[in-house]
Design an enzyme around this catalytic site. Structure first.
Site, mmCIF file in Angstrom:
data_model
loop_
_atom_site.group_PDB
_atom_site.id
_atom_site.type_symbol
_atom_site.label_atom_id
_atom_site.label_comp_id
_atom_site.label_asym_id
_atom_site.label_seq_id
_atom_site.Cartn_x
_atom_site.Cartn_y
_atom_site.Cartn_z
ATOM 1 N N GLU A 94 38.665 -16.215 -35.240
ATOM 2 C CA GLU A 94 40.017 -16.513 -34.493
ATOM 3 C C GLU A 94 40.694 -17.335 -33.863
ATOM 4 O O GLU A 94 39.420 -18.613 -33.382
ATOM 5 C CB GLU A 94 39.637 -15.714 -33.693
ATOM 6 C CG GLU A 94 39.623 -13.671 -33.718
ATOM 7 C CD GLU A 94 39.307 -12.658 -33.213
ATOM 8 O OE1 GLU A 94 40.144 -12.721 -32.244
ATOM 9 O OE2 GLU A 94 38.426 -11.857 -33.725
ATOM 10 N N CYS A 107 42.934 -21.747 -28.531
ATOM 11 C CA CYS A 107 41.592 -21.374 -27.923
ATOM 12 C C CYS A 107 40.849 -21.624 -29.312
ATOM 13 O O CYS A 107 41.543 -20.803 -30.112
ATOM 14 C CB CYS A 107 41.966 -20.258 -27.107
ATOM 15 S SG CYS A 107 39.536 -19.538 -26.955
ATOM 16 N N CYS A 114 27.895 -16.002 -34.156
ATOM 17 C CA CYS A 114 27.263 -16.920 -32.989
ATOM 18 C C CYS A 114 26.331 -16.517 -32.912
ATOM 19 O O CYS A 114 26.080 -15.050 -32.574
ATOM 20 C CB CYS A 114 27.993 -16.038 -31.390
ATOM 21 S SG CYS A 114 27.557 -17.330 -30.111
ATOM 22 N N CYS A 118 24.762 -13.200 -26.256
ATOM 23 C CA CYS A 118 25.189 -12.491 -24.874
ATOM 24 C C CYS A 118 25.702 -11.026 -25.013
ATOM 25 O O CYS A 118 26.406 -10.602 -26.150
ATOM 26 C CB CYS A 118 26.769 -13.640 -24.357
ATOM 27 S SG CYS A 118 26.355 -15.536 -24.170
ATOM 28 N N CYS A 121 29.169 -9.737 -25.076
ATOM 29 C CA CYS A 121 29.999 -10.372 -26.259
ATOM 30 C C CYS A 121 30.301 -10.280 -27.777
ATOM 31 O O CYS A 121 29.419 -9.564 -27.973
ATOM 32 C CB CYS A 121 29.747 -11.953 -26.247
ATOM 33 S SG CYS A 121 30.355 -13.220 -27.507
ATOM 34 N N CYS A 335 37.934 -11.231 -27.375
ATOM 35 C CA CYS A 335 37.650 -12.063 -28.440
ATOM 36 C C CYS A 335 37.117 -12.077 -29.468
ATOM 37 O O CYS A 335 35.004 -11.884 -28.909
ATOM 38 C CB CYS A 335 37.488 -13.697 -28.194
ATOM 39 S SG CYS A 335 36.380 -14.525 -27.381
HETATM 40 N N1 SAH Z 1 29.983 -19.745 -26.259
HETATM 41 C C1 SAH Z 1 30.578 -20.225 -25.104
HETATM 42 C C2 SAH Z 1 32.111 -20.238 -25.551
HETATM 43 C C3 SAH Z 1 32.584 -19.417 -26.421
HETATM 44 S S1 SAH Z 1 32.815 -17.734 -25.080
HETATM 45 C C4 SAH Z 1 30.085 -19.938 -23.861
HETATM 46 O O1 SAH Z 1 29.487 -19.201 -23.620
HETATM 47 O O2 SAH Z 1 30.786 -20.043 -22.879
HETATM 48 C C5 SAH Z 1 34.015 -17.825 -24.066
HETATM 49 C C6 SAH Z 1 34.488 -17.746 -22.740
HETATM 50 O O3 SAH Z 1 34.427 -16.018 -22.437
HETATM 51 C C7 SAH Z 1 32.537 -17.872 -22.531
HETATM 52 O O4 SAH Z 1 32.395 -17.792 -21.021
HETATM 53 C C8 SAH Z 1 31.965 -16.179 -22.283
HETATM 54 O O5 SAH Z 1 30.465 -15.870 -21.749
HETATM 55 C C9 SAH Z 1 33.137 -15.234 -22.041
HETATM 56 N N2 SAH Z 1 33.146 -14.212 -22.762
HETATM 57 C C10 SAH Z 1 32.983 -13.314 -24.128
HETATM 58 N N3 SAH Z 1 33.160 -12.148 -24.310
HETATM 59 C C11 SAH Z 1 33.926 -11.677 -23.547
HETATM 60 C C12 SAH Z 1 34.173 -10.179 -22.743
HETATM 61 N N4 SAH Z 1 33.745 -9.149 -23.331
HETATM 62 N N5 SAH Z 1 34.511 -10.028 -21.661
HETATM 63 C C13 SAH Z 1 34.770 -11.176 -20.469
HETATM 64 N N6 SAH Z 1 34.661 -12.447 -20.831
HETATM 65 C C14 SAH Z 1 33.880 -12.850 -22.044
#
Ligand code: SAH
Length: 351
Positions: A94, A107, A114, A118, A121, A335
């Site tokens: 994406e 972006c 991944c 987290c 996510c 995302c």
């Molecule tokens: N792996 C990297 C980049 C990808 S995620 C990182 O962790 O920074 C990009 C950002 O979106 C990160 O800050 C991540 O924690 C946040 N993110 C991912 N899913 C999310 C969600 N459901 N709501 C809010 N932020 C989210």
């Protein structure tokens, strides 16, 4: 037969070497590099100033990556576009295109899936499939430029994947993206977001690039962070802050902290106080993101009044803070959801 080379992942110097090794003059490499990185061609036959005979040789020696747009969603609210692209091996990634007053921002994803895990996510739910090559990262921007007909001026590596987990490819990608022979995007207009892989943050600092490093902090104590992000079991907040300080000292670039706000977990005034204490010594910019709920988890956005109160407290303490504008709110959820939904539909299961 020799293994074919991914020509779009070669820097100009590397391409020159390959082309001269094939017995051609070095200026051919300049022409080919322009076709790939300025005209964004997807086949050697489009390189009309290269003799047919040499184009055939190139087809044997190299392959050219190309992305297939599978789905494009356009927001009626703000024109944001979300793209689902298919890679040559059938994997999906994406990318998001956002229009701002100061220019267009893309972006991009850095991996298929991944492995960071987290909790909030969607991109990590099925684990890591594979890394993206520099060409596949560039392709997302090149394809979007072709499809929108507009120049991209900002790139954020904040889509699916952990860029520091694909470090070498990321670095090649940044160098090529900001090279004057390619799109020539200013390093200052590139942001890389990481969940906080400390040794790689330090390695990146040594490169002395002018890019912005964004740290996904999301919590102010190790205990709380561990509940949201497994990487917190590996590196403590103290180590993260040291790595941020090191990055700043080497590059002179201020760090951004991303802070996804989750109701009842990290949204109190005590959290704000602790965040101020972490951000102040670094002069860090804070980006608040009301968590984007995913159906697989029970995380909720705080009430907007909580988010505003949190922001005000930070501002009163002279912390530079923004609430991330929710772009394209009407077209999809968090995302990673677009890819996931598409995959599930293909597999015939309900999402
Ligand atoms: N792996 C990297 C980049 C990808 S995620 C990182 O962790 O920074 C990009 C950002 O979106 C990160 O800050 C991540 O924690 C946040 N993110 C991912 N899913 C999310 C969600 N459901 N709501 C809010 N932020 C989210």
């Amino acid at each position: 037969m020799l293994e074919q080379i991914d020509i779009k992942s070669l820097t100009k110097e590397q391409l020159k070497k390959e082309i001269t090794d094939m017995g051609e003059k070095a200026f051919r490499a300049n022409q080919i590099y322009d076709w790939i990185h300025k005209s964004f061609v997807s086949s050697f036959d489009e390189m009309t100033n290269i003799k047919k005979e040499f184009r055939e040789k190139c087809k044997e020696r190299f392959f050219l990556t190309n992305l297939e747009p599978i789905q494009v969603q356009t927001s009626k609210l703000d024109g944001t576009k979300k793209f689902l692209f298919q890679l040559a091996d059938g994997n999906l990634v994406e990318s998001v295109w956002m229009k701002y007053k100061h220019g267009n921002s893309v972006c991009i994803s850095s991996q298929v899936g991944c492995r960071m895990g987290c909790k909030f996510c969607a991109s990590t739910l099925d684990g890591l499939e594979r890394n993206l090559s520099p060409s596949e990262m560039l392709d997302q921007i090149y394809k979007i430029t072709l499809l929108t007909g507009e120049r991209v001026s900002n790139v954020v590596v904040m889509g699916t994947g952990e860029p520091m987990d694909n470090y070498d490819n990321l670095l090649t990608f940044i160098r090529m993206l900001t090279d004057e022979n390619g799109l020539n995007i200013s390093q200052r207009n590139v942001t890389v977001s990481t969940c906080g892989i400390v040794p790689k943050m330090k390695e990146l600092a040594e490169e002395k690039l002018q890019i912005t490093l964004a740290l996904s902090l999301h919590a102010t104590t190790d205990e709380k962070r561990k509940k949201l992000m497994p990487i917190a079991n590996r590196y403590s907040i103290k180590e993260l802050m040291e790595a941020c300080e090191y990055y700043f000292s080497k590059t002179g670039r201020r760090i951004t902290f991303e802070y996804s706000m989750v109701a009842g977990i990290n949204d109190t005034s005590q959290d704000a106080r602790e965040l101020i204490d972490l951000a102040k010594p670094l002069g860090a910019h804070i980006n608040l993101i009301p968590v984007n709920p995913i159906s697989e988890r029970d995380f909720k956005q705080p009430d907007i009044s909580f988010v505003e109160a949190f922001k005000n407290k930070l501002e009163k303490n002279r912390i530079n803070v923004t609430i991330r504008r929710e772009m394209g709110r009407d077209i999809d959820g968090a995302c990673g959801q677009l890819r996931r939904r598409h995959k599930k539909e293909k597999e015939g299961t309900q999402c």
